[in-house]
Design a protein around this motif. Structure first.
Motif, short mmCIF file in Angstrom:
data_model
loop_
_atom_site.label_atom_id
_atom_site.label_comp_id
_atom_site.label_asym_id
_atom_site.label_seq_id
_atom_site.Cartn_x
_atom_site.Cartn_y
_atom_site.Cartn_z
N ARG A 218 0.84 -1.20 0.00
CA ARG A 218 0.00 0.00 0.00
C ARG A 218 0.87 1.25 0.00
O ARG A 218 1.82 1.36 0.78
CB ARG A 218 -0.93 -0.01 1.21
N ASN A 219 0.54 2.17 -0.89
CA ASN A 219 1.21 3.47 -0.95
C ASN A 219 2.70 3.36 -1.24
O ASN A 219 3.52 4.06 -0.66
CB ASN A 219 0.97 4.24 0.36
N VAL A 220 3.05 2.43 -2.09
CA VAL A 220 4.44 2.25 -2.53
C VAL A 220 4.52 2.44 -4.05
O VAL A 220 5.36 3.19 -4.55
CB VAL A 220 4.98 0.84 -2.16
N LEU A 221 3.58 1.80 -4.77
CA LEU A 221 3.63 1.84 -6.24
C LEU A 221 3.45 3.26 -6.80
O LEU A 221 3.91 3.54 -7.91
CB LEU A 221 2.55 0.92 -6.82
N ILE A 222 2.81 4.14 -6.04
CA ILE A 222 2.62 5.52 -6.52
C ILE A 222 3.96 6.22 -6.78
O ILE A 222 4.00 7.20 -7.50
CB ILE A 222 1.81 6.42 -5.54
N TYR A 223 5.02 5.73 -6.16
CA TYR A 223 6.33 6.38 -6.34
C TYR A 223 7.09 5.86 -7.56
O TYR A 223 8.19 6.30 -7.84
CB TYR A 223 7.18 6.22 -5.07
N PHE A 224 6.50 4.87 -8.25
CA PHE A 224 7.19 4.24 -9.38
C PHE A 224 6.58 4.70 -10.71
O PHE A 224 5.38 4.99 -10.77
CB PHE A 224 7.07 2.71 -9.31
N ASN A 225 7.39 4.70 -11.79
CA ASN A 225 6.82 5.00 -13.10
C ASN A 225 6.10 3.75 -13.64
O ASN A 225 6.13 2.68 -13.02
CB ASN A 225 7.89 5.55 -14.08
#
Ligand SMILES: C[S@@+](CC[C@H](N)C(=O)[O-])C[C@H]1O[C@@H](n2cnc3c(N)ncnc32)[C@H](O)[C@@H]1O
Length: 277
Positions: A218-225
């Motif tokens: 949760r709330n980790v993938l938002i930081y990836f392209n």
């Protein structure tokens, strides 16, 4: 014109910096979403009192302690116990009944920061009578957070907000039963810690390490392209047992990934999915 030239120099510096970190330390930030990564790098430059990315590169490449500081700044560790309380309500209502039939449960918290969500899950499982058969795997690339989580000691100041979250999340007891207060810290019960395995794991560069019945990322993938998100979705998919549960953050989605068809949604709003193929 001068503005354009300045921007492009910084772009070159940024890409050399990220390449250098990867080659020197093995941390791969090359496919992180650029806007938030740049903000964190600028913060790091201010903290180190340096004016260019090249100067930061020089320091970080030659000084592992500066790399640790960079890692700490770049890993956005905002979290809370029972963060998004409605998620935990949905988990109790929709997922817990499915878990009751499982003889043993492996639950992976990928990108767990200092483990606040892991303790939240440990409490929920205890209240639902599932902790005996559960093992929680708490991983992050940032070892400072993991050490904090392992100790189970959090700021007492945070407990008021956590108590409100716990109540909104359908908590069944008094939240203060789970910790003892000492000076300005809250020390969480050993019984919550006994089923938790803490380990360093990098979602970009490390492989799967088990098969899980539940994965929370949760709330980790938002930081990836996009391309990195795709890679990590593959890792999560391959690490999940058939009929296993995947929980993402509120701004994250399975749509537009190659795995969208492999899951059914158990709760659209709370981003809880079940792997069906
Ligand atoms: C905003 S926190 C989310 C914490 C928790 N999952 C939550 O939802 O409250 C993001 C976490 O992702 C971790 N992270 C970022 N990139 C990672 C990577 N490549 N591998 C593992 N963890 C990563 C950061 O260190 C940070 O602890």
């Amino acid at each position: 014109m001068a503005e354009i030239a300045k921007t492009s120099v910084e772009d070159i510096e940024l890409s050399l910096f990220l390449e250098g970190i990867f080659r020197r330390y093995g941390y791969d930030f090359r496919d992180y979403a650029p806007a938030s990564l740049q903000r964190r790098i600028r913060k790091c430059m201010r903290d180190e009192q340096l004016h260019t990315v090249s100067a930061l590169q020089d320091r970080v490449l030659h000084d592992p302690a500066a790399m640790q500081r960079f890692l700490h700044t770049v890993s956005i560790d905002v979290t809370a116990m029972f963060r998004d309380p409605t998620f935990y309500c949905a988990f109790r209502q929709r997922v817990v009944p499915l878990l009751r039939s499982q003889p043993s449960l492996r639950i992976w918290h990928a990108g767990c920061a200092a483990g606040e969500e892991v303790y939240s899950m440990a409490i929920l499982l205890q209240e639902e009578g599932l902790s005996e058969r559960s093992r929680l795997y708490a991983t992050d690339m940032n070892t400072l957070g993991l050490d904090k989580g392992k100790a189970g000691i959090f700021r007492l100041k945070a407990m008021q907000g956590y108590t409100e979250n716990y109540q909104k999340a359908g908590g069944k007891r008094s939240f203060s039963e789970y910790y003892s207060a000492r000076y300005d810290h809250a020390i969480f019960q050993d019984s919550l810690k006994q089923n938790i395995v803490w380990a360093e794991h990098n979602l970009v560069t490390d492989r799967s390490f088990n098969e899980f019945q539940v994965i929370l990322c949760r709330n980790v993938l938002i930081y990836f392209n996009q391309s990195l998100q795709k890679r990590v979705h593959k890792l999560l998919y391959e690490s999940l047992a058939l009929q296993g549960i995947l929980a993402l953050g509120s701004k994250e989605t399975l749509q537009f990934t190659p795995y969208a068809d492999c899951f059914e949604s158990l709760d659209d709003r709370e981003k809880i999915f079940r792997k069906v193929k």
